[in-house]
Design a protein around this motif. Structure first.
Motif, PDB file in Angstrom:
ATOM      1  N   TRP A 185      23.147  84.353  13.534  1.00 10.52           N
ATOM      2  CA  TRP A 185      23.971  85.474  13.989  1.00 10.52           C
ATOM      3  C   TRP A 185      23.284  86.807  13.699  1.00 10.52           C
ATOM      4  O   TRP A 185      23.238  87.694  14.567  1.00 10.52           O
ATOM      5  CB  TRP A 185      25.329  85.413  13.311  1.00 10.52           C
ATOM      6  CG  TRP A 185      26.183  86.638  13.506  1.00 10.52           C
ATOM      7  CD1 TRP A 185      26.460  87.598  12.580  1.00 10.52           C
ATOM      8  CD2 TRP A 185      26.861  87.034  14.701  1.00 10.52           C
ATOM      9  NE1 TRP A 185      27.269  88.566  13.107  1.00 10.52           N
ATOM     10  CE2 TRP A 185      27.537  88.250  14.421  1.00 10.52           C
ATOM     11  CE3 TRP A 185      26.968  86.496  15.976  1.00 10.52           C
ATOM     12  CZ2 TRP A 185      28.300  88.916  15.368  1.00 10.52           C
ATOM     13  CZ3 TRP A 185      27.731  87.166  16.927  1.00 10.52           C
ATOM     14  CH2 TRP A 185      28.382  88.350  16.625  1.00 10.52           C
ATOM     15  N   SER A 217      28.640  83.837  20.903  1.00  8.15           N
ATOM     16  CA  SER A 217      27.986  83.431  19.657  1.00  8.15           C
ATOM     17  C   SER A 217      28.874  83.717  18.453  1.00  8.15           C
ATOM     18  O   SER A 217      28.900  82.939  17.490  1.00  8.15           O
ATOM     19  CB  SER A 217      26.651  84.164  19.512  1.00  8.15           C
ATOM     20  OG  SER A 217      25.803  83.894  20.605  1.00  8.15           O
ATOM     21  N   LEU A 256      30.113  81.065  15.812  1.00  4.55           N
ATOM     22  CA  LEU A 256      29.862  81.280  14.384  1.00  4.55           C
ATOM     23  C   LEU A 256      31.135  81.111  13.568  1.00  4.55           C
ATOM     24  O   LEU A 256      31.154  80.393  12.557  1.00  4.55           O
ATOM     25  CB  LEU A 256      29.289  82.681  14.172  1.00  4.55           C
ATOM     26  CG  LEU A 256      29.200  83.150  12.714  1.00  4.55           C
ATOM     27  CD1 LEU A 256      28.137  82.368  11.966  1.00  4.55           C
ATOM     28  CD2 LEU A 256      28.929  84.651  12.636  1.00  4.55           C
TER      29      LEU A 256
END
Length: 571
Positions: free
Chosen positions: A423, A447, A451
């Motif tokens: 990340w 993303s 995450l």
């Protein structure tokens, strides 16, 4: 001069997302949540209970029962898939993990069908970007591939997708079948066999998964769009529309014979919907796809209002409207809204070529702050669970999850660290320069969602298992009825989820209580606290002595009363 479409995309902006990055992102999203967890309350564990009964041959495949009670949803296909997986799984795989394996494939198929659905819609002539005077506009296939990447990222970014798409229930089957139907209608202009198979599997699967009315509405809308599509865009479009209607008629007959038709519309007399709660659901569940979808409707409004019925706009719009209508009129609302996420993500993808640089930057900064702070909070609370520092988060966990004993896993820690480093690298990549790809604005949202989900399913998984499964309650219950596994146990007022959990986690043989025809050899009785006292015709209170009141540690309103037959008490 008004351009024919609002999409202005150069060849540089049509750069595809690297395949390895897209695959890693999908793996990081799909795998966590399916592995190394217990069946959760309540739809997840109750569906598993029916699957286990079918796999063990204790109930009919056409009329599955659990504790003498039919499923809450009318579909059969989800229970068949789970039961067959349990029967065919190797001996080393636990039944609950085996039952989830087909649903892993269904989620993967949902993502694949969504990607290809967006891809083929973006290849439609009316969806193409404006041609530049001196060339340099995006090539059709490159543009479609970049748009499909954006559509898949928009789907992964939806906040409401994570939990429901990782439960082995009929709703994931319905989501996958909806995506297949969407792909089938989207790809008819380019292929024949694959769309036909997708339409048959999707519409029939929706009906067998408990949503025949939804299958009918989606099929009718898709046939209407096909019938009115430009002749040069879809060959034999009206033949396909008539074939779809014939397929719907056959599916309607099949579902009627199986007794799967049913209405779950919430009427005003029944209290209707809580509109404030519904508004909150609509606000967060499809975020960030729905704001982009609305922007698409505005920027492409002239194409929507034209008489040509452009498939790349009307098809996802119809699927979204059907889902929102079902959300408003049926229960559970979040499960109905889940089915519209692929279509909303498609509409969101068509907003990407029209976004200004300022709007893209706003999305990036909001996403960066939201998911970074969320990840930080997850890490801080995990550290507090492991070390007791900071003290306040540790105390809050102890208060909200009594009896929870933290455990440590190197594998979970390494996976969480790898995701966090990825990340940070992605944030640096996005902020380091001005990226031209049209999907760039959805990289961070997708993303970030992956995450957050991965961190929850690794660092917090023991806590979530303790809070959302019935294992702690079953363990406490077995301590007060040590010999219950050797005989039968009568029950009254238990939910489907409780019945499934007590049978699976406790190894108990449960039988519905009946004072007249009941089994006198059952020395134990389990009753949901909200259902006590039971009617005398079902339970003779004089025959039973209360032993304990066993609540779920994280929900004091979920209590089970344990009784022992009076004649079996020690003198």
């Amino acid at each position: 001069m008004t351009p024919p479409t609002p999409a202005i995309v150069s060849q540089k902006a049509a750069k595809a997302l690297p395949r390895w990055a897209l695959l890693l992102l999908c793996m990081a999203y799909v795998i966590p949540g399916f592995v190394v967890r217990d069946p959760w309350k309540s739809s997840d564990v109750s569906a598993f209970g029916y699957m286990l009964e079918l796999a063990r041959g204790k109930t009919s495949w056409l009329n599955p029962l659990l504790g003498g009670v039919a499923p809450e949803t009318d579909g059969l296909l989800p229970y068949w898939l789970g039961a067959l997986a349990i029967q065919w799984a190797p001996a080393g795989i636990s039944p609950d993990m085996a039952a989830r394996l087909p649903f892993v494939g269904l989620l993967v198929l949902t993502l694949v069908a969504t990607w290809y659905g967006v891809y083929y819609l973006a290849r439609s002539p009316a969806a193409q970007p404006v041609a530049f005077a001196f060339g340099g506009e995006a090539l059709p296939t490159d543009y479609a591939r970049a748009m499909a990447d954006g559509g898949l990222l928009a789907l992964l970014a939806c906040l409401g997708l994570a939990q429901l798409s990782h439960e082995a229930t009929s709703y994931l089957v319905q989501l996958c079948c909806t995506a297949l139907v969407f792909f089938g209608f989207a790809s008819l202009a380019f292929h024949r066999v694959a769309p036909a198979l997708a339409l048959v599997a999707g519409l029939a699967g929706l009906a067998l998964a408990g949503a025949p009315a939804l299958a009918t509405l989606l099929g009718l809308g898709g046939a209407w769009v096909l019938w009115h599509a430009p002749a040069q865009e879809v060959a034999h479009r009206r033949t396909w529309a008539c074939a779809t209607l014939a397929l719907l008629a056959a599916i309607a007959g099949m579902t009627w014979l199986l007794g799967l038709w049913g209405w779950r519309i919430v009427g005003i007399a029944a209290g209707g919907k809580e509109w404030l709660s519904l508004a909150r659901l609509l606000l967060w569940f499809g975020w960030p796809a729905w704001p982009l979808a609305i922007w698409t409707l505005w920027r492409w409004r002239k194409q929507i209002a034209s008489a040509q019925w452009h498939r790349h706009l009307w098809l996802p719009l119809w699927f979204s409207l059907v889902s929102i209508g079902a959300t408003i009129t049926t229960n559970p609302a979040d499960r109905a809204l889940l089915l519209g996420l692929p279509a909303m993500a498609t509409l969101a993808a068509f907003a990407l070529p029209t976004l200004s640089r300022a709007v893209a930057a706003l999305i990036d900064w909001f996403t960066l702050l939201f998911f970074s702070l969320s990840a930080l909070a997850i890490w801080v609370i995990w550290i507090a669970m492991q070390t007791g520092v900071p003290a306040k988060p540790a105390a809050n966990v102890a208060k909200l999850a009594p009896e929870f004993a933290p455990s440590f896993s190197w594998l979970a820690l390494l996976a969480a660290l790898a995701a966090s480093v990825a990340w940070c690298s992605l944030v640096w990549w996005r902020a380091s320069r001005d990226r031209a790809a049209i999907w760039k604005s959805l990289v961070l949202p997708a993303s970030g969602a992956a995450l957050g989900w991965l961190l929850l399913m690794t660092l917090w998984l023991p806590l979530l298992n303790h809070a959302r499964s019935y294992v702690p309650q079953v363990q406490n219950m077995l301590r007060v009825m040590p010999d219950a596994q050797q005989g039968c146990v009568q029950t009254y007022g238990l939910s489907r989820a409780q019945t499934a959990a007590f049978q699976y986690h406790g190894g108990l043989t449960l039988q519905p209580a009946d004072s007249k025809n009941g089994n006198k050899d059952c020395n134990w009785l389990l009753v949901d606290a909200s259902a006590w006292p039971a009617p005398p015709g079902i339970v003779q209170a004089a025959e039973w002595t209360p032993v304990a009141n066993v609540p779920r540690p994280t929900d004091k309103n979920d209590q089970v009363l344990v009784f022992q037959r009076t004649s079996q008490l020690a003198p």
